[in-house]
Motif scaffolding. Structure first.
Motif, PDB file in Angstrom:
ATOM      1  N   UNK A 126      49.582  38.786  33.762  1.00 12.61           N
ATOM      2  CA  UNK A 126      48.857  38.002  32.755  1.00 12.61           C
ATOM      3  C   UNK A 126      46.924  37.960  33.460  1.00 12.61           C
ATOM      4  N   UNK A 127      46.269  39.080  34.149  1.00 14.50           N
ATOM      5  CA  UNK A 127      45.366  39.657  34.346  1.00 14.50           C
ATOM      6  C   UNK A 127      43.903  39.226  33.455  1.00 14.50           C
ATOM      7  N   UNK A 128      44.803  39.118  31.658  1.00 10.99           N
ATOM      8  CA  UNK A 128      43.483  39.108  31.295  1.00 10.99           C
ATOM      9  C   UNK A 128      43.522  37.049  30.476  1.00 10.99           C
ATOM     10  N   UNK A 129      44.760  36.423  31.300  1.00 12.61           N
ATOM     11  CA  UNK A 129      44.491  34.949  30.758  1.00 12.61           C
ATOM     12  C   UNK A 129      42.917  34.739  31.484  1.00 12.61           C
ATOM     13  N   UNK A 130      42.137  33.142  30.964  1.00  7.83           N
ATOM     14  CA  UNK A 130      41.496  32.481  31.222  1.00  7.83           C
ATOM     15  C   UNK A 130      42.151  31.284  31.583  1.00  7.83           C
ATOM     16  N   UNK A 131      41.105  30.354  32.530  1.00 13.65           N
ATOM     17  CA  UNK A 131      40.921  29.065  32.930  1.00 13.65           C
ATOM     18  C   UNK A 131      41.912  27.862  30.825  1.00 13.65           C
ATOM     19  N   UNK A 132      40.871  28.604  30.308  1.00 13.11           N
ATOM     20  CA  UNK A 132      41.771  28.086  28.639  1.00 13.11           C
ATOM     21  C   UNK A 132      42.299  28.495  28.279  1.00 13.11           C
ATOM     22  N   UNK A 133      42.719  29.377  28.514  1.00 16.10           N
ATOM     23  CA  UNK A 133      43.924  30.213  27.913  1.00 16.10           C
ATOM     24  C   UNK A 133      45.312  29.731  28.605  1.00 16.10           C
ATOM     25  N   UNK A 134      45.186  29.410  30.065  1.00 17.27           N
ATOM     26  CA  UNK A 134      46.613  29.168  30.533  1.00 17.27           C
ATOM     27  C   UNK A 134      46.515  27.309  30.590  1.00 17.27           C
ATOM     28  N   UNK A 135      45.933  26.719  30.220  1.00 20.43           N
ATOM     29  CA  UNK A 135      45.629  25.428  29.958  1.00 20.43           C
ATOM     30  C   UNK A 135      46.457  25.100  29.055  1.00 20.43           C
ATOM     31  N   UNK A 136      46.191  26.063  27.096  1.00 21.42           N
ATOM     32  CA  UNK A 136      46.544  25.932  26.749  1.00 21.42           C
ATOM     33  C   UNK A 136      47.999  26.318  27.122  1.00 21.42           C
ATOM     34  N   UNK A 137      48.351  26.610  27.272  1.00 23.32           N
ATOM     35  CA  UNK A 137      50.384  28.005  27.359  1.00 23.32           C
ATOM     36  C   UNK A 137      50.545  26.090  28.830  1.00 23.32           C
ATOM     37  N   UNK A 138      49.959  25.849  29.572  1.00 26.16           N
ATOM     38  CA  UNK A 138      50.669  24.552  30.253  1.00 26.16           C
ATOM     39  C   UNK A 138      50.898  23.475  28.900  1.00 26.16           C
ATOM     40  N   UNK A 139      50.007  23.802  28.397  1.00 28.68           N
ATOM     41  CA  UNK A 139      50.131  22.376  27.535  1.00 28.68           C
ATOM     42  C   UNK A 139      51.614  22.801  26.392  1.00 28.68           C
ATOM     43  N   UNK A 140      51.620  23.865  26.438  1.00 24.48           N
ATOM     44  CA  UNK A 140      52.739  24.421  25.105  1.00 24.48           C
ATOM     45  C   UNK A 140      53.999  24.184  25.788  1.00 24.48           C
ATOM     46  N   UNK A 141      54.437  24.984  27.011  1.00 25.56           N
ATOM     47  CA  UNK A 141      55.155  25.171  27.521  1.00 25.56           C
ATOM     48  C   UNK A 141      55.359  25.354  29.216  1.00 25.56           C
TER      49      UNK A 141
END
Length: 223
Positions: free
Chosen positions: A167-182
């Motif tokens: 996921x080269x496109x991911x930002x820190x904000x995107x990844x934090x949301x992923x962490x919260x969900x998955x």
């Protein structure tokens, strides 16, 4: 160029790819399969990006999406897939997609294959978020490997078609949301990291942005 994103989840969006396309002067649109939207006709775009997913869309939409992918691969239009989208491309080209023995969630070192056609460093750190793997389709050139996965992507038809697990496109904000969900409460698996490990160094995401620029430029150049 006008690029269409096929999106399967609010948590896997275009992210930095949208900013990159705008900065270069391209336009883009979304098809929100996760919201029941029908895939667009191939004639509506100059290139297609298949984004990641936690699960396939509803059966009728999934059938339409697979037909669109088949048509796109037979066309002369650039196609890029990430995660689930990469698996769709791999499957359409004859490879098998299956559950991974070792899921990879977090940062891993990726070693470029000797015959990799990608304009990337020989080794770089990248964010992975997948529980499925796929083989290398016939006629494709590999991206490279991580300690947990021998095939992390490939290119086909002189680079017109690109598939990426990372996921080269991911930002820190995107990844934090992923962490919260998955993200599991504890990193019990060998290649699954904790939230703190994944988000510890924001500079990792900046370094990925530079690599994304190289991949996107090479993908669209000449196509």
């Amino acid at each position: 160029m006008h690029i269409y994103f096929l999106q399967h989840s609010p948590l896997f969006g275009p992210a930095r790819m949208a900013d990159w396309l705008t900065g270069i002067g391209h336009s883009y649109n979304h098809c929100r399969l996760d919201e029941g939207e029908l895939p667009p006709p191939l004639a509506n775009c100059d290139a297609l990006v298949l984004l990641d997913a936690f699960s396939p869309p509803e059966a009728t939409l999934f059938k339409r999406e697979r037909k669109l992918v088949d048509r796109a691969l037979k066309s002369n239009k650039p196609v890029l897939g990430i995660g689930f989208g990469a698996g769709l491309i791999a499957e359409a080209l004859g490879a098998i997609v299956s559950p991974a023995v070792q899921p990879e969630i977090g940062w891993q070192p990726l070693t470029l294959a000797d015959d990799s056609p990608f304009d990337l460093p020989e080794m770089f750190e990248t964010l992975l978020w997948h529980r499925d793997i796929f083989g290398l389709p016939d006629g494709c050139l590999p991206l490279g490997s991580t300690p947990g996965g021998p095939v992390q992507g490939f290119a086909w038809d002189a680079g017109r078609v690109v598939a990426l697990q990372c996921h080269l496109e991911s930002t820190a904000q995107d990844t934090a949301a992923l962490c919260n969900h998955d993200l599991p409460t504890t990193a019990a698996a060998a290649y699954v990291q904790t939230r703190d490990e994944i988000l510890r160094d924001p500079r990792r995401f900046d370094r990925q942005a530079a690599l994304l620029d190289r991949v996107m430029t090479q993908w669209l150049d000449g196509h």
